[in-house]
Design a protein around this motif. Structure first.
Motif, short mmCIF file in Angstrom:
data_model
loop_
_atom_site.label_atom_id
_atom_site.label_comp_id
_atom_site.label_asym_id
_atom_site.label_seq_id
_atom_site.Cartn_x
_atom_site.Cartn_y
_atom_site.Cartn_z
N ALA A 26 15.12 -32.54 -27.55
CA ALA A 26 15.33 -32.17 -28.96
C ALA A 26 15.35 -30.66 -29.14
CB ALA A 26 14.23 -32.79 -29.84
N LYS A 27 14.68 -29.94 -28.24
CA LYS A 27 14.69 -28.47 -28.28
C LYS A 27 15.48 -27.91 -27.11
CE LYS A 27 12.21 -28.05 -31.98
NZ LYS A 27 12.80 -27.45 -33.21
N ARG A 28 16.40 -28.71 -26.58
CA ARG A 28 17.30 -28.30 -25.49
C ARG A 28 16.49 -27.78 -24.29
NH1 ARG A 28 19.27 -31.12 -29.08
NH2 ARG A 28 21.20 -30.54 -30.17
N HIS A 61 21.71 -30.64 -22.18
CA HIS A 61 21.61 -29.30 -21.59
C HIS A 61 20.49 -29.22 -20.57
CE1 HIS A 61 24.39 -27.76 -24.64
NE2 HIS A 61 23.71 -28.48 -25.53
N ALA A 64 17.65 -24.30 -22.50
CA ALA A 64 18.05 -23.25 -23.45
C ALA A 64 17.22 -21.98 -23.33
CB ALA A 64 17.97 -23.78 -24.88
N LEU A 66 13.85 -19.37 -22.95
CA LEU A 66 12.58 -19.13 -23.65
C LEU A 66 12.55 -19.83 -25.01
CD1 LEU A 66 9.97 -17.23 -23.86
CD2 LEU A 66 11.46 -15.68 -25.12
N ASP A 67 11.43 -20.46 -25.32
CA ASP A 67 11.26 -21.05 -26.65
C ASP A 67 11.10 -19.92 -27.66
OD1 ASP A 67 10.35 -22.13 -29.03
OD2 ASP A 67 9.41 -23.83 -28.01
N LEU A 68 12.20 -19.66 -28.38
CA LEU A 68 12.22 -18.49 -29.27
C LEU A 68 11.24 -18.63 -30.42
CD1 LEU A 68 16.09 -17.94 -29.20
CD2 LEU A 68 14.37 -16.43 -28.19
N TRP A 86 5.28 -16.04 -16.46
CA TRP A 86 6.56 -16.64 -16.02
C TRP A 86 6.78 -16.37 -14.53
CZ3 TRP A 86 11.51 -18.26 -18.41
CH2 TRP A 86 11.32 -18.80 -19.68
N GLY A 111 16.11 -17.86 -19.97
CA GLY A 111 15.06 -18.30 -19.04
C GLY A 111 15.44 -19.56 -18.27
N GLU A 114 16.98 -18.23 -15.35
CA GLU A 114 15.94 -17.67 -14.47
C GLU A 114 15.25 -18.79 -13.68
OE1 GLU A 114 14.03 -15.30 -17.75
OE2 GLU A 114 14.22 -13.70 -16.29
N GLU A 134 19.68 -12.89 -23.99
CA GLU A 134 18.65 -11.88 -24.25
C GLU A 134 19.25 -10.62 -24.85
OE1 GLU A 134 18.88 -13.73 -21.58
OE2 GLU A 134 16.92 -14.21 -20.73
N ARG A 137 19.75 -10.97 -28.40
CA ARG A 137 18.50 -11.23 -29.15
C ARG A 137 17.60 -9.99 -29.19
NH1 ARG A 137 20.78 -15.52 -30.55
NH2 ARG A 137 20.96 -17.31 -29.16
C1 1HE Z 1 15.56 -23.81 -29.50
C2 1HE Z 1 16.10 -23.05 -28.43
C3 1HE Z 1 15.30 -21.99 -27.90
C4 1HE Z 1 17.55 -24.53 -29.01
N1 1HE Z 1 14.09 -21.80 -28.44
N2 1HE Z 1 14.33 -23.56 -29.98
N3 1HE Z 1 17.77 -18.72 -25.54
C5 1HE Z 1 18.83 -18.66 -26.38
O1 1HE Z 1 19.03 -17.66 -27.04
C6 1HE Z 1 19.65 -19.90 -26.49
C7 1HE Z 1 19.43 -20.53 -27.85
N4 1HE Z 1 20.02 -21.86 -27.94
C8 1HE Z 1 21.36 -22.07 -28.11
O2 1HE Z 1 22.18 -21.17 -28.04
C9 1HE Z 1 21.79 -23.49 -28.37
O3 1HE Z 1 20.66 -24.19 -28.87
C10 1HE Z 1 22.34 -24.24 -27.14
C11 1HE Z 1 23.71 -23.66 -26.75
C12 1HE Z 1 21.38 -24.16 -25.94
C13 1HE Z 1 22.47 -25.74 -27.48
O4 1HE Z 1 23.25 -25.89 -28.67
P1 1HE Z 1 23.17 -27.25 -29.50
O5 1HE Z 1 24.17 -27.14 -30.61
O6 1HE Z 1 23.28 -28.41 -28.58
O7 1HE Z 1 21.67 -27.32 -30.09
P2 1HE Z 1 21.05 -26.58 -31.37
O8 1HE Z 1 21.43 -27.30 -32.63
O9 1HE Z 1 21.34 -25.12 -31.34
O10 1HE Z 1 19.50 -26.72 -31.10
C14 1HE Z 1 18.81 -27.97 -31.25
C15 1HE Z 1 17.38 -27.64 -31.57
O11 1HE Z 1 16.80 -26.95 -30.46
C16 1HE Z 1 17.23 -26.69 -32.76
O12 1HE Z 1 16.00 -26.99 -33.40
P3 1HE Z 1 15.92 -27.91 -34.73
O13 1HE Z 1 14.45 -27.97 -35.04
O14 1HE Z 1 16.76 -27.19 -35.76
O15 1HE Z 1 16.52 -29.24 -34.34
C17 1HE Z 1 17.12 -25.33 -32.12
O16 1HE Z 1 16.45 -24.39 -32.92
C18 1HE Z 1 16.30 -25.68 -30.89
N5 1HE Z 1 16.48 -24.71 -29.83
N6 1HE Z 1 17.34 -23.51 -28.17
C19 1HE Z 1 13.62 -22.58 -29.44
N7 1HE Z 1 15.74 -21.25 -26.90
C20 1HE Z 1 11.09 -14.91 -19.93
S1 1HE Z 1 12.19 -14.18 -20.89
C21 1HE Z 1 13.47 -15.28 -21.17
C22 1HE Z 1 14.20 -14.84 -22.39
C23 1HE Z 1 15.16 -15.88 -22.88
O17 1HE Z 1 15.26 -16.96 -22.37
S2 1HE Z 1 16.06 -15.40 -24.24
C24 1HE Z 1 17.24 -16.64 -24.41
C25 1HE Z 1 16.78 -17.70 -25.37
#
Ligand code: 1HE
Length: 260
Positions: A26-28, A61, A64, A66-68, A86, A111, A114, A134, A137
């Motif tokens: 649900a949170k990918r 998927h 997705a 890090l849990d933002l 991490w 992540g 990663e 990243e 963001r």
């Molecule tokens: C999330 C996250 C997340 C989804 N943290 N909640 N990562 C990103 O910047 C990627 C962010 N995610 C996306 O771009 C998209 O979600 C996806 C391309 C992965 C998938 O898209 P989709 O259309 O299938 O799903 P969605 O509708 O965007 O997301 C479904 C739910 O998952 C939604 O929550 P809901 O409560 O509205 O249903 C989203 O908010 C949630 N969700 N991705 C939290 N990442 C050690 S440093 C590492 C640094 C990083 O990793 S930065 C990169 C973070």
């Protein structure tokens, strides 16, 4: 630590394959702190029968990143410790007890990339895409990506991904070195499991050398690398299992190398 966001299943007649699944679709499969700690603990506590592991993600998927929603205002010290947590978790994947094969599909981003990069073999299906959001963001990689990703694709390609938001599709991801295998959609897990089964048949010391010695030798200056290689070779060939396997070939009881 137990977590509803991860599942461990031990498979095979000899209980030799661990299947580790991120179960937060649900949170990918976004990586919360709790999930990262659960990944760390899972790899730290694999049963001793396990010889290889597969990791995949439930739903559309792989992961997705890090849990933002947990990205709060952290001061510099807290940010440092978060990143080190991490590192600690993903070190258990890369330098744990057994080779790990990642079965990739859909988003392998931030992540999630990663995590995939800490695995030893990556199998991607045709739905896979790779990105490092990243950059857009306003943050930086913190899960070892700055070390591991350039070793797969080069620093210039990684910088481009973060500066421009470039997304690689499955074909291009395989071409540049993210994945070693590309399979039709929906087949990544089966291929990863087949490879894990093959990897699990190797002598444990050979797998140990490939996981723990090879990446370090590759980073050493050549003269040191040659010496480390020689020592690892001497240890591996002295194992009774190595002698048995060589004897089996010489006596015509072991498979020949087949043309690919
Ligand atoms: C999330 C996250 C997340 C989804 N943290 N909640 N990562 C990103 O910047 C990627 C962010 N995610 C996306 O771009 C998209 O979600 C996806 C391309 C992965 C998938 O898209 P989709 O259309 O299938 O799903 P969605 O509708 O965007 O997301 C479904 C739910 O998952 C939604 O929550 P809901 O409560 O509205 O249903 C989203 O908010 C949630 N969700 N991705 C939290 N990442 C050690 S440093 C590492 C640094 C990083 O990793 S930065 C990169 C973070």
């Amino acid at each position: 630590m137990t977590s509803k966001d991860i599942q461990l299943e031990i498979r095979g007649e000899q209980q030799h394959i661990a299947v580790i699944r991120l179960t937060r679709p649900a949170k990918r499969n976004a990586l919360s702190d709790g999930l990262m700690l659960a990944i760390r603990d899972t790899f730290e506590n694999l049963p001793s029968s396990v010889r290889a592991a597969v990791i995949d993600g439930e739903g559309e998927h792989f992961c997705a990143g890090l849990d933002l929603s947990e990205l709060q205002e952290r001061d510099a010290g807290q940010g440092l410790h978060h990143s080190r947590m991490w590192h600690d978790a993903l070190e258990r994947v890369q330098y744990g007890p057994v080779p790990v094969i990642a079965a990739l599909h859909g988003a392998v981003v931030g992540g999630g990339l990663e995590l995939a990069s800490a695995c030893h073999i990556r199998v991607a299906d045709e739905s896979t895409f790779y990105a490092l959001p990243e950059g857009s963001r306003g943050i930086f990689v913190g899960g070892g990506g700055a070390v591991r990703i350039p070793r797969l694709i080069g620093a210039a390609r990684m910088a481009d991904m973060m500066l421009t938001g470039r997304v690689y599709n499955a074909q291009d991801g395989e071409r540049i070195g993210f994945a070693q295998y590309l399979v039709p959609q929906g087949q990544a897990f089966d291929k990863a499991y087949e490879l894990a089964d093959r990897v699990a048949q190797n002598a444990p010391l050979t797998n140990y050398a490939l996981m723990h010695a090879l990446p370090r030798i590759a980073e050493q200056p050549a003269d040191q690398g040659f010496l480390t290689e020689a020592m690892m070779a001497a240890i591996a060939q002295s194992a009774p299992e190595a002698k048995d396997r060589v004897r089996a070939f010489l006596e015509g009881r072991a498979a020949k190398v087949q043309k690919g």
